[in-house]
Design an enzyme around this catalytic site. Structure first.
Site, mmCIF file in Angstrom:
data_model
loop_
_atom_site.group_PDB
_atom_site.id
_atom_site.type_symbol
_atom_site.label_atom_id
_atom_site.label_comp_id
_atom_site.label_asym_id
_atom_site.label_seq_id
_atom_site.Cartn_x
_atom_site.Cartn_y
_atom_site.Cartn_z
ATOM 1 N N ASP A 314 0.770 -1.204 0.019
ATOM 2 C CA ASP A 314 0.007 -0.158 -0.149
ATOM 3 C C ASP A 314 0.735 1.176 0.361
ATOM 4 O O ASP A 314 2.376 1.057 0.858
ATOM 5 C CB ASP A 314 -1.407 0.389 1.229
ATOM 6 C CG ASP A 314 -1.743 1.184 1.507
ATOM 7 O OD1 ASP A 314 -2.901 1.216 0.014
ATOM 8 O OD2 ASP A 314 -1.935 2.094 2.326
ATOM 9 N N GLU A 367 1.133 -0.548 -5.291
ATOM 10 C CA GLU A 367 0.231 0.496 -5.473
ATOM 11 C C GLU A 367 0.983 1.767 -5.500
ATOM 12 O O GLU A 367 1.210 2.479 -4.204
ATOM 13 C CB GLU A 367 -0.880 0.767 -4.068
ATOM 14 C CG GLU A 367 -2.103 1.733 -4.534
ATOM 15 C CD GLU A 367 -2.594 2.737 -3.852
ATOM 16 O OE1 GLU A 367 -3.082 3.501 -3.569
ATOM 17 O OE2 GLU A 367 -2.137 2.063 -2.121
#
Length: 631
Positions: A314, A367
């Site tokens: 993330d 990401e």
């Protein structure tokens, strides 16, 4: 009451590795471990707290009294406190009471390496182990073949707490999801499930992205071994499991990692590099050896102990740039005078190297929302070493294009074709994630223009275009049946909608797209290679139509895809094709079984009429707001 017995799991070699930031199995050493010393059963505790004056284990076994069970500091300068406490059994609740040398500060902390935690809002760690008997041998043996970059990647993104509710409000348990979620994903044909963070977190509205228990599956849905049952059940159905992993930041909750031993232990001491203004959270100190070892050990832990097949990392962009979400004067350049976080880049490279060296057939997925180059290039070529990267630019451009009234789309056709100018610079995954259906953005369905029929036709077209575009695919739960409302983490999905034809039609589209994706090598064998794609026509603004070829290793597998982005049927639409061959229909998003109009030909025969730069062509009937795939 029994006292702490001197005992250690650490060798001198372990300590040297730890100090050097190269110990990547720390979960076997630090934390709490049930063991036996001199014939006496109990628990060994070890915690890193170099600024501590004293460290006590407090818990339900000593009435949470500091000083009753004081750990011994190691003599080697490692900052590790350890000891064996007789009689402390599985399920015992505990924390560390730390008296700091820094201004005599006292902290009371959960164990950073705890395998199990109390259910929030309670915050204690639990002594735990499990001897789970895995039943996924067939998957693990074949994983390297099934999980490679030349294999299908159709990912169903799930927030466990809100996927489905029982009794109107209660989330399913891990064991219930091992049946219901696994059955559903298998029925829908997805190849992988991506779970939003399952690590223990105190605050539900963070969706799991503010982690306090990095080594503990959240106790909201059951025990750690219950989560293993869920992973195992998915594997037994041939479905890979990807976990969201958050090495980018952590919350300031009093029991968490922040200011752990009265010093900036895990977080960077400079607030310009150690505090995240967007999320009001702390940023790891990637330049500190022991912190790198903690994080890489955590990545390895989930792959090792939970048989996980991939990690979606993330907020990578926030790690890579020193000026991320900061104004001038709020950040300091690196040694070369630019804005790259060299320590974070070094950490990510080392993490990826260790993951791929240690496990066959796993993937890491970044990401990363900027144009940072080399995210999926190997480390030895100067890249970060990820297996895939989310294609955020494609997602943004595509959704912007689709929300336009079709009458205006002809002027913006380059928004659809532009992605192919950079589609092969990285190994891209195409994401329609949870971030696209919250905060007033509306559901995917209600971002589509037009009346009800057109909204659903647009959604079916969107998915058909997505599945035939080069790259892997990711779809957030609810999108697969056209959820009407924005996602709400406190509520279950609107499953009742599937009783209606339009919604069940979208569900059938996803089933058939997954089946086609897995069954047609042209859609996955070269999904990250430029030779796997060829335009036929990308600039037919008059008709607002694009067409392209997807190619596999065998030319006989090539597919022709045509997308009509208007509600106007295009009869006798001429399309150039590379060779004289009858085309057979594989997929039509306008099929009546999807609640479409049923327009389109099952077979199309070519003629010797030159078109689109080819010596032969075909005449097609293109359905309104539809995509057709021919072989």
């Amino acid at each position: 009451m029994s006292k702490v017995v001197p005992h250690s799991f650490f060798t001198d070699f372990d300590i040297n590795l730890f100090k050097g930031g190269k110990h990547f199995r720390l979960y076997n050493k630090l934390g709490s471990h049930l063991t036996e010393v001199d014939g006496v059963k109990g628990t060994y505790f070890a915690v890193w707290a170099p600024s501590a004056k004293s460290v006590s284990v407090i818990g339900d076994f000593n009435y949470w009294t500091a000083g009753e069970h004081q750990l011994n500091v190691r003599w080697d300068g490692s900052g590790i406190w350890e000891g064996f406490i007789p009689g402390v059994d599985k399920g015992s609740k505990y924390k560390y009471k730390i008296h700091s040398n820094n201004n005599d500060i006292w902290t009371e902390k959960a164990d950073p390496f705890a395998r199990f935690c109390e259910q929030p809002p309670q915050t204690a760690s639990l002594v735990w182990d499990d001897t789970y008997n895995w039943k996924d041998k067939n998957w693990m043996v074949a994983r390297e073949e099934k999980n490679g970059l030349d294999r299908p990647y159709s990912v169903y993104e799930v927030h466990l707490a809100s996927w489905k509710k029982k009794n109107g409000w209660e989330s399913l348990s891990y064991l219930e999801m091992a049946e219901e979620l696994a059955d559903y994903v298998e029925e829908m044909g997805f190849t992988h499930v991506e779970l939003m963070p399952v690590m223990e977190h105190p605050y539900d509205p963070s969706w799991g992205y503010q982690i306090t228990g990095y080594f503990a599956p959240t106790s909201r849905f059951g025990k750690p071994e219950d989560f293993k049952v869920l992973v195992d059940a998915l594997h037994q159905r041939g479905i890979g499991v990807i976990l969201d992993w958050v090495p980018s930041h952590f919350p300031e909750d009093a029991h968490g990692l922040g200011y752990f031993d009265g010093s900036h232990l895990y977080e960077h001491p400079d607030r310009r590099r150690g505090y995240h203004p967007d999320w009001k959270s702390l940023i790891f100190n990637y330049g500190r050896n022991e912190v790198r070892a903690f994080l890489i050990s955590n990545a390895i832990f989930w792959l090792d102990q939970y048989h996980v097949d991939g990690l979606r990392v993330d907020a990578v962009a926030s790690m890579l740039y020193l000026d991320y979400s900061r104004e001038d004067g709020e950040w300091e350049p690196n040694m070369y005078g630019n804005n790259e976080n060299l320590e974070a880049m070094s950490f990510l490279r080392e993490m990826n190297q260790e993951v791929y060296a240690s496990f066959k057939g796993v993937q890491t997925i970044a990401e990363e929302s900027t144009a940072f180059t080399g995210v999926t290039k190997p480390v030895h070529y100067g890249g970060l070493g990820f297996g895939m990267k989310w294609m955020m630019g494609w997602m943004h451009d595509t959704l912007e294009f689709f929300k336009k009234d079709p009458i205006h789309r002809s002027y913006d056709l380059n928004a659809i074709s532009f992605s192919l100018t950079y589609a092969f610079t990285e190994n891209f995954m195409l994401p329609f994630s949870h971030d696209e259906v919250v905060y007033g953005k509306q559901s995917l369905l209600y971002r589509m223009p037009g009346d009800e029929w057109q909204r659903f036709a647009n959604l079916r077209l969107l998915f058909g275009y997505m599945f035939t575009h080069p790259g892997g695919n990711l779809l957030f739960m609810g999108g697969e049946f056209g959820q009407s409302s924005e996602w709400n983490f406190q509520e279950g999905l609107e499953w009742h909608l599937t009783q209606y034809d339009f919604h069940s039609g979208v569900q059938e589209v996803i089933k058939d797209l997954n089946k086609m994706y897995k069954g047609q090598p042209a859609l996955y064998e070269k999904q990250f290679k430029p030779e796997g794609f060829q335009w036929i026509e990308y600039n037919d603004q008059e008709n607002t139509v694009i067409s392209y070829i997807r190619k596999g290793a065998d030319p006989k597998d090539d597919l022709i895809i045509v997308c009509n982005f208007t509600p106007v049927p295009r009869e006798n639409y001429r399309l150039g094709i590379p060779k004289i061959s009858t085309l057979k229909l594989l997929f039509n998003s306008d099929d009546k079984k999807y609640s479409g109009s049923g327009m389109g030909k099952k077979t199309v025969k070519p003629s010797k009429t030159a078109w689109n730069g080819y010596e032969q062509s075909v005449l097609m009937n293109l359905p309104p707001l539809g995509v057709v795939v021919y072989r």
